[in-house]
Design an enzyme around this catalytic site. Structure first.
Site, PDB file in Angstrom:
ATOM      1  N   THR A  37      21.281 -13.215  92.057  1.00  0.00           N
ATOM      2  CA  THR A  37      22.374 -13.026  92.996  1.00  0.00           C
ATOM      3  C   THR A  37      23.603 -12.672  92.194  1.00  0.00           C
ATOM      4  O   THR A  37      24.440 -11.691  93.088  1.00  0.00           O
ATOM      5  CB  THR A  37      22.705 -13.994  94.094  1.00  0.00           C
ATOM      6  OG1 THR A  37      21.354 -14.436  94.797  1.00  0.00           O
ATOM      7  CG2 THR A  37      23.666 -13.740  94.885  1.00  0.00           C
ATOM      8  N   TYR A  51      20.531  -9.746 100.956  1.00  0.00           N
ATOM      9  CA  TYR A  51      20.754  -8.754  99.789  1.00  0.00           C
ATOM     10  C   TYR A  51      19.703  -8.564  98.979  1.00  0.00           C
ATOM     11  O   TYR A  51      18.698  -9.304  99.212  1.00  0.00           O
ATOM     12  CB  TYR A  51      22.263  -9.434  99.258  1.00  0.00           C
ATOM     13  CG  TYR A  51      21.895 -10.665  98.569  1.00  0.00           C
ATOM     14  CD1 TYR A  51      22.481 -11.762  99.267  1.00  0.00           C
ATOM     15  CD2 TYR A  51      21.308 -11.077  97.424  1.00  0.00           C
ATOM     16  CE1 TYR A  51      22.000 -13.084  98.782  1.00  0.00           C
ATOM     17  CE2 TYR A  51      20.845 -12.245  97.009  1.00  0.00           C
ATOM     18  CZ  TYR A  51      21.164 -13.209  97.715  1.00  0.00           C
ATOM     19  OH  TYR A  51      21.053 -14.619  97.429  1.00  0.00           O
ATOM     20  N   THR A 117      19.877 -18.475  91.084  1.00  0.00           N
ATOM     21  CA  THR A 117      20.215 -19.891  91.267  1.00  0.00           C
ATOM     22  C   THR A 117      18.986 -20.607  91.545  1.00  0.00           C
ATOM     23  O   THR A 117      19.007 -21.852  91.196  1.00  0.00           O
ATOM     24  CB  THR A 117      21.143 -20.168  92.215  1.00  0.00           C
ATOM     25  OG1 THR A 117      20.738 -19.603  93.300  1.00  0.00           O
ATOM     26  CG2 THR A 117      22.656 -19.385  91.913  1.00  0.00           C
ATOM     27  N   ASP A 118      17.803 -20.002  91.777  1.00  0.00           N
ATOM     28  CA  ASP A 118      16.813 -20.629  92.258  1.00  0.00           C
ATOM     29  C   ASP A 118      16.218 -21.438  91.261  1.00  0.00           C
ATOM     30  O   ASP A 118      15.950 -22.554  91.153  1.00  0.00           O
ATOM     31  CB  ASP A 118      15.617 -19.703  92.813  1.00  0.00           C
ATOM     32  CG  ASP A 118      15.991 -19.228  94.118  1.00  0.00           C
ATOM     33  OD1 ASP A 118      17.125 -19.380  94.644  1.00  0.00           O
ATOM     34  OD2 ASP A 118      15.258 -18.496  94.657  1.00  0.00           O
ATOM     35  N   LYS A 190      20.055 -27.389  92.083  1.00  0.00           N
ATOM     36  CA  LYS A 190      20.612 -26.576  93.258  1.00  0.00           C
ATOM     37  C   LYS A 190      20.333 -27.628  94.408  1.00  0.00           C
ATOM     38  O   LYS A 190      18.824 -27.845  94.805  1.00  0.00           O
ATOM     39  CB  LYS A 190      19.869 -25.504  93.172  1.00  0.00           C
ATOM     40  CG  LYS A 190      20.154 -24.444  94.368  1.00  0.00           C
ATOM     41  CD  LYS A 190      19.590 -23.040  94.433  1.00  0.00           C
ATOM     42  CE  LYS A 190      19.897 -22.305  95.560  1.00  0.00           C
ATOM     43  NZ  LYS A 190      19.378 -20.742  95.528  1.00  0.00           N
ATOM     44  N   GLU A 310       6.581 -49.643  91.695  1.00  0.00           N
ATOM     45  CA  GLU A 310       5.705 -49.251  92.468  1.00  0.00           C
ATOM     46  C   GLU A 310       4.203 -49.033  91.969  1.00  0.00           C
ATOM     47  O   GLU A 310       3.523 -49.279  92.708  1.00  0.00           O
ATOM     48  CB  GLU A 310       6.091 -47.894  93.077  1.00  0.00           C
ATOM     49  CG  GLU A 310       7.239 -47.959  93.986  1.00  0.00           C
ATOM     50  CD  GLU A 310       7.003 -48.151  95.375  1.00  0.00           C
ATOM     51  OE1 GLU A 310       8.095 -48.406  96.256  1.00  0.00           O
ATOM     52  OE2 GLU A 310       5.889 -48.095  95.899  1.00  0.00           O
TER      53      GLU A 310
HETATM   54  N1  DGL Z   1      16.345 -14.794  94.536  1.00  0.00           N
HETATM   55  C1  DGL Z   1      17.276 -15.833  94.097  1.00  0.00           C
HETATM   56  C2  DGL Z   1      17.385 -15.960  92.549  1.00  0.00           C
HETATM   57  O1  DGL Z   1      17.299 -15.041  91.938  1.00  0.00           O
HETATM   58  C3  DGL Z   1      18.537 -15.786  94.742  1.00  0.00           C
HETATM   59  C4  DGL Z   1      19.332 -16.721  94.293  1.00  0.00           C
HETATM   60  C5  DGL Z   1      20.535 -16.487  93.565  1.00  0.00           C
HETATM   61  O2  DGL Z   1      20.358 -15.876  92.481  1.00  0.00           O
HETATM   62  O3  DGL Z   1      21.541 -17.067  93.876  1.00  0.00           O
HETATM   63  O4  DGL Z   1      17.471 -17.079  92.079  1.00  0.00           O
END
Ligand code: DGL
Length: 353
Positions: A37, A51, A117-118, A190, A310
């Site tokens: 992103t 986007y 971020t993924d 995340k 457990e």
């Molecule tokens: N498709 C996600 C990625 O590239 C978008 C999320 C992001 O980068 O914040 O990880």
């Protein structure tokens, strides 16, 4: 008034020296761009969540933050241009080897990796485990594309370059700078998928970066980078490790499928403290006997999995992931099992990293 040529030449030479001196004083930071992103673009400024990721090239990212030149001599490299959900083990290895090579260059003081971020937390932990350098390596992303109102990527990138160029960031392992926080690549995850304060570490951030200055409050205690027994320059294939997300009614076939796929370990994303349904235990015991490593993690976002609480892990010869969430446990297991190991060694590795 006429300025003699000798005076003009002297002025040019003085300016050039001054600029060279200033440049020499600033750290050299390489930005390795992978997409995400932070390189995304939306149709309008109102598109903060809709986007296309991985559109803007690294040179444009750098141009979009002219303030970078005040804090470092920056160079950009386009490693990939992908959304980070599309990362693979091969891409992790390729990126890691490039980071390692750059870290060995005398003219590189720090490295920033821009990233979706993924899966940012997986890449950050992978580099933390395998790149032998004490130079700052900072992974950074954004939750909004640069085209949106109140985009967070520009300040996140500025902060990442500040930290990557900071001598006081050396030796702290791989770092993540999102939302003014400095987090450990090992601990950060995340935890929110639609806010700019998306990243958190259950044991707390290492510090903050505010207006170009780092404020440190703790240091990592687990092994990383220079202290790691794993070296990216000696790893050419990561072990296949699968995750099974557990829930009421989960079928044993999910674990059998992982083994059938050739997994060397399966990460059990268990309910509660990594609990295993009684009807699943016989399958896991059979798969363990056939050589599959069983690692108990938890789908619960905070806390840690206790050994022999457990489940009788000693009796079943299983491993616990400690405080690592399933995706981090997968990264560690895939690195650890890239070389010969056994369940006792694997459990030591999960305690230490
Ligand atoms: N498709 C996600 C990625 O590239 C978008 C999320 C992001 O980068 O914040 O990880």
């Amino acid at each position: 008034m006429f300025t003699p040529l000798w005076k003009k030449l002297a002025l040019i030479s003085l300016t050039a020296t001054a600029l060279t001196t200033v440049a020499a004083e600033k750290p050299n930071v390489v930005i390795l761009a992978t997409g995400g992103t932070i390189a995304g673009a939306g149709a309008t400024t109102a598109n903060s969540a809709s986007y296309q990721a991985a559109k803007v090239p690294v040179d444009k990212l750098i141009l979009s933050v002219p303030e970078l030149a005040n804090v470092a001599n920056v160079k950009g490299e386009q490693a990939f241009q992908i959304a980070s959900e599309s990362f693979t083990n091969d891409r992790l290895l390729e990126l890691g080897k490039r980071v390692s090579a750059l870290s060995k260059q005398a003219d590189v003081d720090g490295i920033v990796i821009t990233h979706g971020t993924d899966t940012l937390e997986e890449t950050a932990y992978f580099l933390n485990l395998t790149v032998h350098t004490d130079k700052p390596i900072v992974v950074v992303g954004s939750m909004r594309p640069g085209t949106a109102m109140s985009a967070d990527g520009t300040l996140n990138l500025y902060n990442a370059v500040v930290v990557a160029g900071s001598p006081d960031a050396k030796g702290k392992g791989v770092l993540v700078t999102m939302n003014d926080q400095i987090d450990s690549g090992r601990d950060v995850t995340k935890s929110i998928n639609i806010k700019t304060n998306a990243f958190s570490s259950q044991w707390g951030s290492l510090g903050m970066v505010v207006e170009g200055k780092n404020y440190w409050f703790r240091a990592p205690v687990k092994r990383h980078t220079m202290q790691s027994e794993f070296d990216i320059d000696k790893i050419n294939q990561l072990a296949l490790v699968e995750i099974v997300y557990s829930y009421g009614n989960v079928p044993a076939s999910m674990y059998e499928a992982a083994a059938a796929n050739g997994a060397k370990a399966v990460i059990h994303a268990g309910t509660g403290n990594g609990s295993v349904a009684d009807r699943i235990v016989p399958t896991l015991q059979k798969l363990r006997k056939e050589g599959l490593q069983i690692v108990r993690s938890a789908r619960v976002p905070a806390g840690f999995v206790l050994r022999n609480a457990e489940q009788p892990d000693d009796k079943y010869d299983w491993v616990v992931a400690h405080d690592l969430n399933p995706q981090k446990a997968k990264i560690l297991a895939s690195v650890a099992l890239s070389q010969p190991s056994n369940s006792k060694e694997l459990q030591r590795i999960f305690w230490e990293y």
